[in-house]
Motif scaffolding. Structure first.
Motif, mmCIF file in Angstrom:
data_model
loop_
_atom_site.group_PDB
_atom_site.id
_atom_site.type_symbol
_atom_site.label_atom_id
_atom_site.label_comp_id
_atom_site.label_asym_id
_atom_site.label_seq_id
_atom_site.Cartn_x
_atom_site.Cartn_y
_atom_site.Cartn_z
ATOM 1 N N VAL A 297 0.802 -1.238 0.191
ATOM 2 C CA VAL A 297 -0.051 0.140 -0.102
ATOM 3 C C VAL A 297 0.991 1.308 0.138
ATOM 4 O O VAL A 297 0.483 2.458 -0.804
ATOM 5 N N ALA A 298 1.821 1.206 0.862
ATOM 6 C CA ALA A 298 2.983 2.282 0.740
ATOM 7 C C ALA A 298 3.347 2.444 -0.680
ATOM 8 O O ALA A 298 3.462 3.966 -1.082
ATOM 9 N N ARG A 299 3.832 1.594 -1.260
ATOM 10 C CA ARG A 299 4.368 1.794 -2.473
ATOM 11 C C ARG A 299 3.398 2.410 -3.248
ATOM 12 O O ARG A 299 4.053 3.327 -4.270
ATOM 13 N N VAL A 300 2.396 1.811 -3.482
ATOM 14 C CA VAL A 300 1.354 2.405 -4.529
ATOM 15 C C VAL A 300 0.685 3.728 -4.112
ATOM 16 O O VAL A 300 0.598 4.520 -5.186
ATOM 17 N N GLN A 301 0.326 4.069 -3.216
ATOM 18 C CA GLN A 301 -0.004 5.179 -2.422
ATOM 19 C C GLN A 301 1.240 6.360 -2.597
ATOM 20 O O GLN A 301 0.625 7.429 -2.693
ATOM 21 N N GLY A 302 2.110 5.998 -2.465
ATOM 22 C CA GLY A 302 3.142 6.786 -2.415
ATOM 23 C C GLY A 302 4.118 7.022 -3.612
ATOM 24 O O GLY A 302 5.216 7.759 -3.643
ATOM 25 N N HIS A 303 3.554 6.647 -4.719
ATOM 26 C CA HIS A 303 3.789 6.671 -6.053
ATOM 27 C C HIS A 303 4.201 8.160 -6.191
ATOM 28 O O HIS A 303 3.622 9.018 -6.200
ATOM 29 N N PRO A 304 5.576 8.660 -6.693
ATOM 30 C CA PRO A 304 6.010 9.932 -6.860
ATOM 31 C C PRO A 304 5.336 10.877 -7.748
ATOM 32 O O PRO A 304 4.980 12.012 -7.682
ATOM 33 N N ALA A 305 4.833 10.109 -8.800
ATOM 34 C CA ALA A 305 4.265 10.899 -10.088
ATOM 35 C C ALA A 305 2.780 10.801 -10.027
ATOM 36 O O ALA A 305 2.095 11.737 -10.385
ATOM 37 N N MET A 306 2.278 9.672 -9.717
ATOM 38 C CA MET A 306 0.709 9.268 -9.954
ATOM 39 C C MET A 306 0.137 8.228 -8.852
ATOM 40 O O MET A 306 0.405 6.983 -9.414
ATOM 41 N N PRO A 307 0.084 8.714 -7.751
ATOM 42 C CA PRO A 307 -0.380 7.596 -6.753
ATOM 43 C C PRO A 307 -1.583 6.693 -7.082
ATOM 44 O O PRO A 307 -2.435 7.416 -7.630
ATOM 45 N N GLY A 308 -1.615 5.687 -6.523
ATOM 46 C CA GLY A 308 -2.780 4.727 -7.011
ATOM 47 C C GLY A 308 -3.731 4.563 -5.425
ATOM 48 O O GLY A 308 -3.415 5.428 -4.396
ATOM 49 N N ARG A 309 -4.818 3.930 -5.657
ATOM 50 C CA ARG A 309 -5.790 4.024 -4.534
ATOM 51 C C ARG A 309 -5.851 2.527 -3.701
ATOM 52 O O ARG A 309 -6.967 2.506 -3.046
ATOM 53 N N LEU A 310 -5.124 1.820 -4.238
ATOM 54 C CA LEU A 310 -5.019 0.527 -3.193
ATOM 55 C C LEU A 310 -4.977 0.851 -1.907
ATOM 56 O O LEU A 310 -4.135 1.404 -1.296
ATOM 57 N N SER A 311 -5.794 0.032 -1.055
ATOM 58 C CA SER A 311 -5.739 0.034 0.441
ATOM 59 C C SER A 311 -5.330 -1.027 1.205
ATOM 60 O O SER A 311 -5.746 -2.275 0.429
ATOM 61 N N ARG A 312 -5.402 -1.083 2.429
ATOM 62 C CA ARG A 312 -4.979 -2.374 3.296
ATOM 63 C C ARG A 312 -6.252 -3.019 3.141
ATOM 64 O O ARG A 312 -6.314 -4.204 3.101
ATOM 65 N N GLU A 313 -7.354 -2.337 3.006
ATOM 66 C CA GLU A 313 -8.785 -3.327 3.233
ATOM 67 C C GLU A 313 -9.063 -4.097 1.790
ATOM 68 O O GLU A 313 -9.565 -4.957 2.087
ATOM 69 N N ASP A 314 -8.400 -3.298 0.664
ATOM 70 C CA ASP A 314 -8.718 -4.099 -0.351
ATOM 71 C C ASP A 314 -7.886 -5.269 -0.660
ATOM 72 O O ASP A 314 -8.456 -6.442 -0.924
#
Length: 610
Positions: free
Chosen positions: A262-279
């Protein structure tokens, strides 16, 4: 060293294998019913076209895209494990040695036969709950550049491979879950030689350098891809796999590994994603009803939507069956111009239907309420009548048909790139067989390496499977596209794991499938025709040159068709573009003496068995 071919065990009698093998002492492993002997195998070259002999076995066989992975499955089968046990071991090793194609950060479809029942296990990724249909549109409502979307946090779907394999293991496993991870853990700890194919894939993917973790792991300090033969250790993956061995799929879907994803996806420097721990925590693998279709003297069983594989493969073959018969293939075993023309035209029509109708069945109703309307003989006969002997329909002439009364009309999805995957076929000594196709989509997925929070070098790559959705959610008139992005939806896939039986459906005939994005469909359909209609063995069928179209340009495998063939197709209206078509076919077919397996000469896979 001295390595006489005749002295090798049968399962190692592979073309050029003596130059690739040097057995090492057994690794020190846990005391279980399965003990892994760690080999040192340098995979065959992944570039060009390397002749392979095909492999005969008597009681079991495993075919996979890398010799180390094949060997892991072979050792599991030799220890009395089931086909499903072997598939788990194979997939974990592929995560390590073929990271560009598949892994625990991606998704899979599994066709399984236990001697009586065919089952379809769905481990396809899902879209995060927080997305909407505009996920891949920019601020002006226009589709993002494809590669910009791929290399972003937005492209990452919830991985499903582990949950699916765990679900199938509960039903079909014979060896303990933990034991099946020993090969991959041993290889990750001790290291494996970088293959020519992995090296070339790294060289072809410079944007992987933009991820600091991936850059430091896969490249030298000077930014060059790791050289062929370099011993690559993956301590982070070894720790992650050990946790999964002990805790099951929960170790990936919750806890520190999930938090790192989740940290890698939501922390993407250019275009973060919306994947969550609940997903991640709530992801559920599914068992679906397989699609089984009578064709010639066989029953062909494949995966239902959200895969478009079986439906589109069998539409192509079904239309060809409706046309007047052609003469048998010529003596050189290559398809004639007439057959190629028919195959390409049937592909155009099948892909037109695919692009309108096929998507996740939880979100899209099948035409007429039943996916098999797309395979109805009367419908396919009507579609086949659109194929002219000497003229191509072209991209404008191949329109979707109307296979059944529709409660909803969908817009046609524009063509966009599809890539990636790896395929595994296995038959065991207990009457089980399977076809497993798995993927992270693009080479190296979203170009993000997750270390599971270990802080160690390496890890596993995250998928970019959400780019299999249509970037455009609707057409210009506002009509929705079936395969648009929606929360918790599974993107349409081309993966085509296939099991073939006699017409009665009781006796297994073959297991096969391929890598190759949307072209998986063409590769699988052509191989089925060559094996079961033309009478070629599995290796001969896999070796045949490729010709594909997604509706427009025809791509011919470069260097494998004569100028006369290219000219003859062009005269019928096909726009020809020669190019490399790197399929990843694996196939095992039953013979009177046991089984005969083939592996794609365009990649580094082999078949092993006794």
């Amino acid at each position: 060293m001295s390595c006489p071919f005749a002295t090798l065990p049968r399962h190692l009698r592979v073309a050029s294998f003596c130059a690739l093998m040097a057995w090492l002492p057994a690794a020190a492993l846990a005391d279980t019913s399965f003990e892994y002997d760690r080999p040192s195998i340098s995979p065959e070259s992944g570039s060009g076209f390397e002749d392979k002999p095909g492999w005969s076995t008597e009681s079991f066989a495993v075919a996979a895209a890398n010799p180390l992975a094949t060997d892991a499955g072979y050792q599991v089968l030799k220890a009395g494990g089931s086909a499903l046990d072997a598939a788990i071991a194979v997939q974990m090793v592929l995560t390590l040695v073929e990271p560009q194609s598949s892994g625990i950060g991606g998704g899979s479809f599994l066709m399984h036969f236990d001697g009586e029942t065919v089952q379809a296990y769905d481990g396809r990724e899902t879209a995060p709950a927080a997305v909407d249909e505009n996920l891949f549109l920019d601020g002006e409502g226009k589709p993002l550049d494809f590669m910009e979307a791929v290399t972003s946090g937005r492209s990452v779907g919830v991985p499903g491979t582990l949950r699916m394999l765990e679900m199938a293991h509960e039903a079909h496993g014979r060896l303990p879950w933990a034991a099946l991870f020993e090969p991959a853990i041993a290889l990750a700890d001790g290291g494996f030689p970088v293959s020519a194919r992995l090296h070339q894939s790294l060289a072809d993917t410079p944007d992987l350098l933009e991820d600091a973790r991936a850059a430091s792991f896969f490249f030298t300090d000077e930014g060059e891809p790791l050289p062929v033969g370099h011993t690559l250790k993956n301590p982070a993956l070894a720790v992650i796999l050990q946790r999964i061995a002990e805790q099951g799929s929960t170790a990936l879907h919750t806890g520190p590994v999930a938090e790192n994803i989740v940290a890698r996806v939501q922390g993407h420097p250019a275009m973060p994603g919306r994947l969550s721990r609940e997903d991640l925590a709530t992801y559920t693998a599914m068992e679906r009803d397989p699609l089984c279709t009578d064709w010639l003297a066989y029953r062909v069983c494949g995966f239902p939507p959200p895969s478009s594989g079986h439906l589109t493969v069998m539409q192509i073959l079904g239309m060809l069956e409706q046309l007047p018969p052609l003469e048998a293939p010529p003596a050189d075993k290559r398809p004639s111009v007439d057959w190629l023309h028919r195959f390409l035209e049937a592909s155009r029509l099948a892909f037109a239907d695919r692009n309108r109708y096929i998507a996740d069945p939880a979100f899209v109703e099948a035409p007429g309420g039943d996916w098999t309307t797309l395979l109805d003989p009367d419908y396919l006969e009507a579609r086949a009548k659109l194929i002219e002997a000497d003229t191509s329909l072209g991209s404008d002439g191949a329109k979707p048909g109307n296979p059944g009364s529709l409660s909803t009309t969908w817009a046609v999805q524009p063509t966009q790139p599809e890539h990636g995957t790896s395929h595994v076929s296995i038959v065991d000594a207990h009457g089980n067989a399977l076809a497993l196709t798995s993927s992270i989509e693009q080479a190296f997925g979203a170009r993000m390496l997750a270390d599971g929070g270990t802080g160690m070098p390496g890890g596993f790559l995250l998928n970019n499977e959400l780019t299999d959705f249509s970037f455009l959610p609707r057409d210009e008139g506002g009509t929705p596209i079936a395969n648009r992005v929606e929360p918790e939806k599974r993107p349409r896939s081309s993966m085509s794991p296939t099991l073939v039986f006699d017409r009665g459906g009781e006796r297994l005939v073959a297991s096969l499938g391929s890598a190759g994005g949307a072209a998986i469909i063409h590769y699988t359909a052509r191989t089925l025709a060559a094996m079961l209609d033309w009478g070629l063995d599995a290796q001969q069928a896999i070796d045949l040159p490729h010709a594909i179209t997604l509706g427009g340009t025809v791509y011919l495998e470069e260097g494998h068709f004569s100028e006369a063939t290219r000219q003859a197709l062009a005269e019928r209206g096909h726009e020809i573009d020669p190019r490399e078509l790197t399929s990843g076919l694996q196939a095992i077919r039953r013979t009177e003496a046991g089984f005969f397996g083939g592996a794609d000469p365009r990649r580094e896979g082999v078949v092993m068995g006794d």
